[in-house]
Design a protein around this motif. Structure first.
Motif, PDB file in Angstrom:
ATOM      1  N   ILE A   1       0.864  -1.185   0.000  1.00  0.00           N
ATOM      2  CA  ILE A   1       0.000   0.000   0.000  1.00  0.00           C
ATOM      3  C   ILE A   1       0.896   1.229   0.000  1.00  0.00           C
ATOM      4  O   ILE A   1       1.812   1.331   0.837  1.00  0.00           O
ATOM      5  CB  ILE A   1      -0.911   0.066   1.239  1.00  0.00           C
ATOM      6  N   ALA A   2       0.640   2.157  -0.920  1.00  0.00           N
ATOM      7  CA  ALA A   2       1.359   3.431  -0.944  1.00  0.00           C
ATOM      8  C   ALA A   2       0.408   4.518  -0.461  1.00  0.00           C
ATOM      9  O   ALA A   2      -0.623   4.778  -1.099  1.00  0.00           O
ATOM     10  CB  ALA A   2       1.862   3.752  -2.346  1.00  0.00           C
ATOM     11  N   PHE A   3       0.734   5.124   0.674  1.00  0.00           N
ATOM     12  CA  PHE A   3      -0.066   6.232   1.190  1.00  0.00           C
ATOM     13  C   PHE A   3       0.547   7.540   0.688  1.00  0.00           C
ATOM     14  O   PHE A   3       1.736   7.808   0.920  1.00  0.00           O
ATOM     15  CB  PHE A   3      -0.102   6.202   2.715  1.00  0.00           C
ATOM     16  N   VAL A   4      -0.263   8.341   0.002  1.00  0.00           N
ATOM     17  CA  VAL A   4       0.200   9.598  -0.589  1.00  0.00           C
ATOM     18  C   VAL A   4      -0.818  10.676  -0.246  1.00  0.00           C
ATOM     19  O   VAL A   4      -1.997  10.561  -0.599  1.00  0.00           O
ATOM     20  CB  VAL A   4       0.356   9.484  -2.116  1.00  0.00           C
ATOM     21  N   ASP A   5      -0.391  11.735   0.439  1.00  0.00           N
ATOM     22  CA  ASP A   5      -1.307  12.818   0.792  1.00  0.00           C
ATOM     23  C   ASP A   5      -1.724  13.615  -0.441  1.00  0.00           C
ATOM     24  O   ASP A   5      -1.008  13.652  -1.458  1.00  0.00           O
ATOM     25  CB  ASP A   5      -0.664  13.743   1.820  1.00  0.00           C
ATOM     26  N   ALA A   6      -2.856  14.296  -0.337  1.00  0.00           N
ATOM     27  CA  ALA A   6      -3.410  15.042  -1.467  1.00  0.00           C
ATOM     28  C   ALA A   6      -2.531  16.216  -1.877  1.00  0.00           C
ATOM     29  O   ALA A   6      -2.570  16.649  -3.032  1.00  0.00           O
ATOM     30  CB  ALA A   6      -4.818  15.531  -1.122  1.00  0.00           C
ATOM     31  N   ASP A   7      -1.737  16.762  -0.939  1.00  0.00           N
ATOM     32  CA  ASP A   7      -0.888  17.907  -1.267  1.00  0.00           C
ATOM     33  C   ASP A   7       0.528  17.496  -1.638  1.00  0.00           C
ATOM     34  O   ASP A   7       1.459  18.295  -1.564  1.00  0.00           O
ATOM     35  CB  ASP A   7      -0.856  18.910  -0.102  1.00  0.00           C
ATOM     36  N   VAL A   8       0.701  16.253  -2.045  1.00  0.00           N
ATOM     37  CA  VAL A   8       2.005  15.739  -2.464  1.00  0.00           C
ATOM     38  C   VAL A   8       2.012  15.554  -3.972  1.00  0.00           C
ATOM     39  O   VAL A   8       1.113  14.925  -4.548  1.00  0.00           O
ATOM     40  CB  VAL A   8       2.329  14.405  -1.761  1.00  0.00           C
ATOM     41  N   ASP A   9       3.036  16.120  -4.622  1.00  0.00           N
ATOM     42  CA  ASP A   9       3.246  15.964  -6.057  1.00  0.00           C
ATOM     43  C   ASP A   9       4.297  14.870  -6.240  1.00  0.00           C
ATOM     44  O   ASP A   9       5.398  14.967  -5.705  1.00  0.00           O
ATOM     45  CB  ASP A   9       3.735  17.291  -6.649  1.00  0.00           C
TER      46      ASP A   9
END
Length: 439
Positions: free
Chosen positions: A161-169
């Motif tokens: 699982i890769a967790f990526v926040d919405a404000d991360v490019d």
């Protein structure tokens, strides 16, 4: 979000080395190349490396393994290699091809407001009003990023699982997978439970943990990673129960520490980098850092002794108490005498290097004390400054040690004290004392 549990620029005191004897009996596993940690120093069959700094005394066969590592040659798994990995003395080189691919990864993004990203990831709407169009999961109430990430778990059927926040490019022009290229090979080791990339953005951000790879562990050079972007093995995630939904901040620190305590290796791989949009104004950054600080007390209760602002030994503390007390001669004498006493405790390490090691440890401890004053002890120091010139000098020295971070450090401390009042604990203020080497 991270809680800044330790000043990443100040590794544990160099003088606090640990002795380890090592052999090379086969342990099975991978054959791969490793890069030496920047702390690596070798003196014949003795290696000084890692965080905390560790002394290894290798056998003749072990010396050949050390030679191969220094020549950048692949080496087979062994107790020596395993111990070097455990202490952060060496780091795996993420070489392609990996046995895993993007098909083995599900990307999850928790989001509150804004516009959902449509690129194959699972977007979890964390109680947005109006509801977030395009989200695969909707929470009726805002319950925080930990709950939002956990809510996506039933939809995940991949190994990672890769967790990526919405404000991360993801800094990727060809798809969401290329940032994973340097991360996936680490999971070829079945003991690896989590790998995190470098998170760039705001200068001096606590999210950016530097350009050196590391083993992630409490009390080391890289003691946490932010959940802004990280990849976790699904089995490891399930084994520790996912994120703690009671934590609004610091849930990423807690997850990494629980994985480490459960025996999973957690790695920081800066050759992969993503971009985190910085806060636009100083007020926004201050609020952000105060939020980070608010997690210190809950984390300290969950992980006793792991969130101490200073890790030191009594002798080093005595040096700085004497210095701040206006007795520089006593401070210098104590520092030199303890440095001279270290050499016999580190056989195989040249006496001159042992001396420099101890003196460097004293200096780095001073940096830790200065950071602790700026970040968590400043209310006490401010009160003391009203009636003591020594306290005023201590406050000025701590600011001079890092003027660029003083504002956000003070904001972090404000959050720490708010959290302590709310949870009725003073654990985040307490230093952690370590024995002098050889005891």
């Amino acid at each position: 979000m991270p809680s800044k549990p330790g000043d990443r620029s100040i590794p544990p005191q160099s003088g606090e080395a640990v002795m380890v004897s090592a052999t090379t009996a086969s342990a099975g596993g991978l054959t791969r190349r490793y890069v030496r940690d920047r702390s690596w120093e070798r003196f014949g069959n003795v290696v000084l490396a890692g965080s905390p700094l560790t002394v290894f005394r290798a056998t003749v066969a072990g010396g050949r393994v050390l030679d191969a590592i220094e020549r950048d040659e692949p080496v087979a798994a062994s107790p020596l290699v395993d111990r070097l990995l455990e202490t952060g003395s060496i780091h795996p080189v993420p070489e392609q091809p990996s046995t895993l691919s993007m098909d083995d990864v599900t990307v999850v993004t928790p989001q509150l407001g804004g516009v959902a990203t449509v690129d194959g990831r699972i977007v979890v709407d964390d109680g947005s009003e109006p509801p977030l169009a395009g989200a695969q999961v909707r929470l009726d109430l805002n319950r925080g990023p930990a709950a939002a990430r956990n809510a996506a778990r039933p939809l995940v059927d991949t190994e990672l699982i890769a967790f990526v926040d919405a404000d991360v490019d993801l800094l990727d022009d060809v798809g969401i997978g290329s940032w994973l290229d340097a991360l996936l090979p680490h999971f070829d080791d079945p003991n690896v439970g989590l790998v995190a990339p470098r998170v760039t953005g705001e200068v001096g951000s606590p999210l950016d943990l530097g350009d050196q790879p590391a083993r992630i562990r409490s009390g080391t050079r890289v003691s946490y990673v932010p959940a802004a972007a990280l990849v976790v093995r699904t089995a490891a995630f399930d084994a520790v129960g996912g994120f703690d939904e009671q934590l609004r901040f610091g849930e990423d620190v807690d997850l990494v520490w629980r994985l480490d305590q459960a025996g999973w290796r957690c790695r920081y791989e800066p050759s992969s980098a993503v971009w985190h949009d910085p806060r636009r104004t100083l007020i926004a950054r201050i609020r952000q850092h105060a939020g980070y600080g608010s997690s210190a007390a809950p984390l300290a209760l969950r992980h006793p002794g792991q969130l101490s602002p200073v890790h030191s030994n009594g002798w080093t503390a005595g040096v700085w108490v004497a210095a701040l007390g206006g007795h520089p001669a006593i401070a210098c004498g104590l520092a030199v005498s303890t440095a001279l006493r270290l050499a016999p405790k580190l056989p195989g390490v040249p006496a001159a290097r042992s001396f420099r090691l101890a003196m460097t440890g004293h200096l780095r401890a001073g940096q830790q004390f200065a950071a602790a004053i700026r970040r968590v002890w400043w209310p006490i120091v401010v009160v003391g400054s009203l009636c003591s010139r020594r306290f005023r000098w201590a406050a000025l020295a701590s600011i001079a040690a890092s003027p660029s971070t003083t504002t956000t450090d003070v904001a972090y401390g404000w959050g720490v004290w708010a959290g302590m009042i709310r949870t009725r604990t003073i654990n985040p203020l307490l230093p952690r004392w370590r024995p002098w080497p050889g005891r």
